[in-house]
Design an enzyme around this catalytic site. Structure first.
Site, PDB file in Angstrom:
ATOM      1  N   CYS A  86      42.689  -5.674  10.773  1.00  0.00           N
ATOM      2  CA  CYS A  86      41.374  -5.385  11.331  1.00  0.00           C
ATOM      3  C   CYS A  86      40.297  -6.364  10.858  1.00  0.00           C
ATOM      4  O   CYS A  86      39.402  -6.710  11.604  1.00  0.00           O
ATOM      5  CB  CYS A  86      40.988  -3.970  10.950  1.00  0.00           C
ATOM      6  SG  CYS A  86      41.273  -3.637   9.209  1.00  0.00           S
ATOM      7  N   GLU A  88      38.233  -8.839  20.070  1.00  0.00           N
ATOM      8  CA  GLU A  88      39.304  -8.765  19.075  1.00  0.00           C
ATOM      9  C   GLU A  88      40.647  -9.021  19.764  1.00  0.00           C
ATOM     10  O   GLU A  88      41.012  -8.308  20.698  1.00  0.00           O
ATOM     11  CB  GLU A  88      39.306  -7.384  18.429  1.00  0.00           C
ATOM     12  CG  GLU A  88      40.325  -7.281  17.309  1.00  0.00           C
ATOM     13  CD  GLU A  88      40.342  -5.908  16.648  1.00  0.00           C
ATOM     14  OE1 GLU A  88      40.352  -4.891  17.358  1.00  0.00           O
ATOM     15  OE2 GLU A  88      40.355  -5.862  15.402  1.00  0.00           O
ATOM     16  N   GLY A 134      38.068   4.912  18.941  1.00  0.00           N
ATOM     17  CA  GLY A 134      37.038   5.483  18.060  1.00  0.00           C
ATOM     18  C   GLY A 134      35.966   6.201  18.870  1.00  0.00           C
ATOM     19  O   GLY A 134      35.526   7.303  18.515  1.00  0.00           O
ATOM     20  N   GLY A 152      41.709   2.628  13.820  1.00  0.00           N
ATOM     21  CA  GLY A 152      42.239   2.103  15.077  1.00  0.00           C
ATOM     22  C   GLY A 152      41.181   1.294  15.800  1.00  0.00           C
ATOM     23  O   GLY A 152      40.255   0.774  15.167  1.00  0.00           O
ATOM     24  N   SER A 153      41.304   1.215  17.125  1.00  0.00           N
ATOM     25  CA  SER A 153      40.392   0.360  17.890  1.00  0.00           C
ATOM     26  C   SER A 153      39.057   1.067  18.149  1.00  0.00           C
ATOM     27  O   SER A 153      38.975   2.294  18.088  1.00  0.00           O
ATOM     28  CB  SER A 153      41.045   0.005  19.223  1.00  0.00           C
ATOM     29  OG  SER A 153      41.204   1.185  19.984  1.00  0.00           O
TER      30      SER A 153
HETATM   31  P1  NAP Z   1      44.509   2.374  18.828  1.00  0.00           P
HETATM   32  O1  NAP Z   1      45.130   2.126  20.119  1.00  0.00           O
HETATM   33  O2  NAP Z   1      43.081   2.735  18.759  1.00  0.00           O
HETATM   34  O3  NAP Z   1      45.399   3.495  18.135  1.00  0.00           O
HETATM   35  C1  NAP Z   1      45.161   3.997  16.849  1.00  0.00           C
HETATM   36  C2  NAP Z   1      45.707   5.400  16.753  1.00  0.00           C
HETATM   37  O4  NAP Z   1      44.972   6.254  17.636  1.00  0.00           O
HETATM   38  C3  NAP Z   1      47.171   5.514  17.174  1.00  0.00           C
HETATM   39  O5  NAP Z   1      47.803   6.473  16.365  1.00  0.00           O
HETATM   40  C4  NAP Z   1      47.041   5.986  18.612  1.00  0.00           C
HETATM   41  O6  NAP Z   1      48.205   6.631  19.061  1.00  0.00           O
HETATM   42  C5  NAP Z   1      45.857   6.923  18.506  1.00  0.00           C
HETATM   43  N1  NAP Z   1      45.174   7.191  19.774  1.00  0.00           N
HETATM   44  C6  NAP Z   1      45.175   6.463  20.926  1.00  0.00           C
HETATM   45  N2  NAP Z   1      44.414   7.054  21.849  1.00  0.00           N
HETATM   46  C7  NAP Z   1      43.905   8.184  21.316  1.00  0.00           C
HETATM   47  C8  NAP Z   1      43.047   9.223  21.784  1.00  0.00           C
HETATM   48  N3  NAP Z   1      42.539   9.243  23.017  1.00  0.00           N
HETATM   49  N4  NAP Z   1      42.724  10.227  20.934  1.00  0.00           N
HETATM   50  C9  NAP Z   1      43.201  10.236  19.674  1.00  0.00           C
HETATM   51  N5  NAP Z   1      44.035   9.294  19.183  1.00  0.00           N
HETATM   52  C10 NAP Z   1      44.386   8.272  19.984  1.00  0.00           C
HETATM   53  O7  NAP Z   1      44.675   1.144  17.880  1.00  0.00           O
HETATM   54  P2  NAP Z   1      46.006   0.308  17.655  1.00  0.00           P
HETATM   55  O8  NAP Z   1      46.225  -0.531  18.857  1.00  0.00           O
HETATM   56  O9  NAP Z   1      47.105   1.194  17.217  1.00  0.00           O
HETATM   57  O10 NAP Z   1      45.589  -0.558  16.379  1.00  0.00           O
HETATM   58  C11 NAP Z   1      44.820  -1.710  16.480  1.00  0.00           C
HETATM   59  C12 NAP Z   1      43.351  -1.450  16.242  1.00  0.00           C
HETATM   60  O11 NAP Z   1      43.136  -0.802  14.998  1.00  0.00           O
HETATM   61  C13 NAP Z   1      42.576  -2.717  16.142  1.00  0.00           C
HETATM   62  O12 NAP Z   1      41.362  -2.606  16.836  1.00  0.00           O
HETATM   63  C14 NAP Z   1      42.305  -2.869  14.663  1.00  0.00           C
HETATM   64  O13 NAP Z   1      41.219  -3.665  14.345  1.00  0.00           O
HETATM   65  C15 NAP Z   1      42.148  -1.477  14.237  1.00  0.00           C
HETATM   66  N6  NAP Z   1      42.402  -1.317  12.805  1.00  0.00           N
HETATM   67  C16 NAP Z   1      41.367  -1.080  11.960  1.00  0.00           C
HETATM   68  C17 NAP Z   1      41.573  -0.967  10.589  1.00  0.00           C
HETATM   69  C18 NAP Z   1      40.446  -0.710   9.633  1.00  0.00           C
HETATM   70  O14 NAP Z   1      40.707  -0.292   8.516  1.00  0.00           O
HETATM   71  N7  NAP Z   1      39.217  -0.925  10.002  1.00  0.00           N
HETATM   72  C19 NAP Z   1      42.879  -1.083  10.087  1.00  0.00           C
HETATM   73  C20 NAP Z   1      43.912  -1.329  10.971  1.00  0.00           C
HETATM   74  C21 NAP Z   1      43.657  -1.438  12.330  1.00  0.00           C
HETATM   75  P3  NAP Z   1      49.371   5.824  19.842  1.00  0.00           P
HETATM   76  O15 NAP Z   1      49.228   4.393  19.507  1.00  0.00           O
HETATM   77  O16 NAP Z   1      50.615   6.428  19.344  1.00  0.00           O
HETATM   78  O17 NAP Z   1      49.166   6.096  21.298  1.00  0.00           O
END
Ligand code: NAP
Ligand code: MG
Length: 495
Positions: free
Chosen positions: A297, A398, A246, A241-242
């Site tokens: 990502c 990003e 993280g 995720g973001s």
């Molecule tokens: P995100 O907001 O960080 O969410 C990722 C996951 O974490 C979701 O399941 C989210 O749940 C959960 N989450 C949110 N807040 C949390 C917390 N406080 N504690 C634990 N879990 C929590 O990211 P996104 O907007 O879904 O995805 C986009 C990001 O992912 C981008 O930055 C992208 O670059 C990155 N990404 C990285 C890769 C890689 O392999 N490096 C691959 C794909 C995406 P909810 O959304 O259900 O609230």
């Protein structure tokens, strides 16, 4: 710009608006709170499913089930049997792949050509992990202690894994967490972002994976995700995720100092030298960002172009972007689908305005698409910004949308410093016909992957992951299995 028409779909068996429960201990159950959330098709706004909304209490139940399985029957299952389970799961995923592709398309909008195109990767991953299940081994190590004392290592599963994934590639992301967990003998509680992984969970049950080994608890990050990452019964969190989330995961993991692996975001440089094969580099550089509407990502969003060819090359990339067919992902002619959500649309539109305010020039795109068939979904035109300077926000942050920031460079030394001047380090690209230059630049870039004369090549056997704020740990390859294993040293005095 060509706009593809949404083809009428026969209702998908798994996205017909009905209610989906969560999987805990091999049972399909409601949330303890009784709460549900809705998921919608981002191309049309249609209701796809109502999903049981897990929170801390459901996470407790799932972690307890995963712990019982880990310490109980699952610990007796031999590598060969784990291998067979993964091979069975791969066969079931293969058999149902069209349905799974459509589900990912409905769920997050990606063109069907793209979700179908993940077939080789997804099946390859499951079969690669299956192979690795019987290839795990410790080592015997020669030591220098006096007398007769023999030393060797054992590789043991780390335990209960909490896996948290984003929405941008639900099937691939789930397999990337569940595969290594099963191969190494761990158990897993998966917190997905949407409902698609529930279908995969059904196939896990059909494959005969024992109750409690794979649990899926859909829910929100702030509740279910936070509960999972802070849970004292979880031994490792595997997060994608973001970087902001993280950081929250790392803080939450401190209570029991659990193992953490992080696959985070990026602002990857894609570098085009004047000596490149431009006919290959134009579509390569364009699709390094426009694929999946930029919601990848490792997208090559900072396009560095040698000044001699800057105007010509960036103009050609813009022409390429202008011709892409935008529309409903279920239309096989669609090349660019919608963004995933209203929230994401707002975020990307915000950056389109910021770019223009900062003085960048949109050669194509630069606006949301809201006419006709596109009015009900979250569509943004593929955008190429020219005249971008290194310090602009659109060159540093990003965006996670179909937006290229094209930057000019003169000499290679200056270029490397500028390409590395980012807090991230996930992907990177180099386009050149000069082999020495390709090696030199590949070595100098501070990123987990460097793609030369290609972009986003991935294979289950080749490690993928980040430098710097793109995270730590690797997925794919042998390194991936190590993330799910503990090493135990055993000493035996024989003298
Ligand atoms: P995100 O907001 O960080 O969410 C990722 C996951 O974490 C979701 O399941 C989210 O749940 C959960 N989450 C949110 N807040 C949390 C917390 N406080 N504690 C634990 N879990 C929590 O990211 P996104 O907007 O879904 O995805 C986009 C990001 O992912 C981008 O930055 C992208 O670059 C990155 N990404 C990285 C890769 C890689 O392999 N490096 C691959 C794909 C995406 P909810 O959304 O259900 O609230
Ligand atoms: Mg989110």
């Amino acid at each position: 710009m060509a706009v593809s028409q949404a083809i009428p779909i026969t209702r998908h068996p798994y996205a017909d608006g009905s209610y989906k429960k969560m999987l805990i201990d091999g049972q399909w159950v409601d949330a303890a709170s009784g709460k549900k959330f809705e998921t919608h098709n981002p191309a049309t706004g249609e209701l796809l499913a109502t999903v049981a909304e897990g929170d801390a209490e459901d996470i407790n139940r799932a972690v307890a089930a995963a712990r019982r399985a880990f310490e109980g029957p699952w610990s007796k299952v031999k590598p060969f049997e784990r291998q067979n389970l993964l091979l069975k799961l791969a066969d079931l995923v293969e058999k149902n792949f069209e349905e799974l592709s459509q589900l990912d398309t409905l769920d997050m909008g990606a063109p069907i050509s793209r979700t179908r195109g993940t077939r080789l990767r997804v099946l390859g991953m499951l079969r690669y992990y299956a192979g690795q299940a019987t290839a795990l081994h410790g080592e015997t190590i020669e030591n220098s202690l006096p007398g007769e004392i023999f030393s060797y290592t054992l590789k043991e599963p780390v335990g209960v894994v909490g896996a948290i994934i984003p929405w941008n590639s639900p099937l691939t992301a789930s397999v990337w967490k569940i595969g290594p967990a099963i191969a190494t003998g761990c158990t897993v509680v998966l917190k997905p972002a949407e409902e698609a992984p529930l279908r995969l969970a059904e196939l896990c049950m059909e494959a005969g994976i024992p109750p409690g080994v794979v649990n899926v608890v859909p829910g929100y990050g702030e509740t279910a995700g936070a509960a999972l990452s802070s849970h004292s019964g979880v031994d490792k969190v595997a997060f994608t995720g973001s970087h902001v989330t993280g950081q929250a995961i790392v803080r939450a993991s401190a209570g029991n100092l659990k193992r953490v692996s992080l696959e985070l975001g990026g602002k990857s440089p894609d570098i085009v030298f004047a000596d490149a094969d431009l006919d290959a580099a134009v579509p390569g550089a364009a699709m390094a960002v426009f694929a999946n509407s930029g919601q990848i990502c490792s997208a090559g969003t900072r396009l560095f172009v040698e000044h001699k060819i800057y105007d010509e090359f960036v103009g050609r990339v813009a022409e390429f972007g202008k011709k892409l067919q935008v529309g409903n992902g279920l239309d096989p002619n669609t090349q660019i689908g919608p963004l995933v959500s209203a929230e994401q649309m707002k975020r990307v539109s915000g950056y389109l305005s910021i770019g223009q305010q900062e003085g960048a020039k949109a050669l194509t795109g630069g606006t949301p698409l809201t006419e006709g068939a596109l009015s009900k979904g979250y569509f943004v035109a593929p955008t190429v910004f020219a005249n971008v300077q290194d310090n602009m926000r659109i060159a540093q942050e990003e965006i996670f949308g179909p937006v290229i920031s094209a930057i000019s460079f003169k000499d290679t030394d200056e270029l490397i410093a500028r390409a590395n001047a980012t807090t991230f380090g996930l992907g990177s690209g180099v386009w050149t016909t000069n082999v020495s230059k390709a090696h030199q630049v590949a070595k100098s870039l501070r990123a987990g992957s460097v793609w030369v004369n290609c972009y986003q090549a991935m294979d289950p056997a080749v490690p993928f992951g980040g430098y710097k704020m793109s995270g730590y740990g690797r997925e794919s390859g042998k390194q991936h299995l190590e993330e799910y294993l503990n090493v135990k040293a055993v000493w035996i005095k024989t003298g």
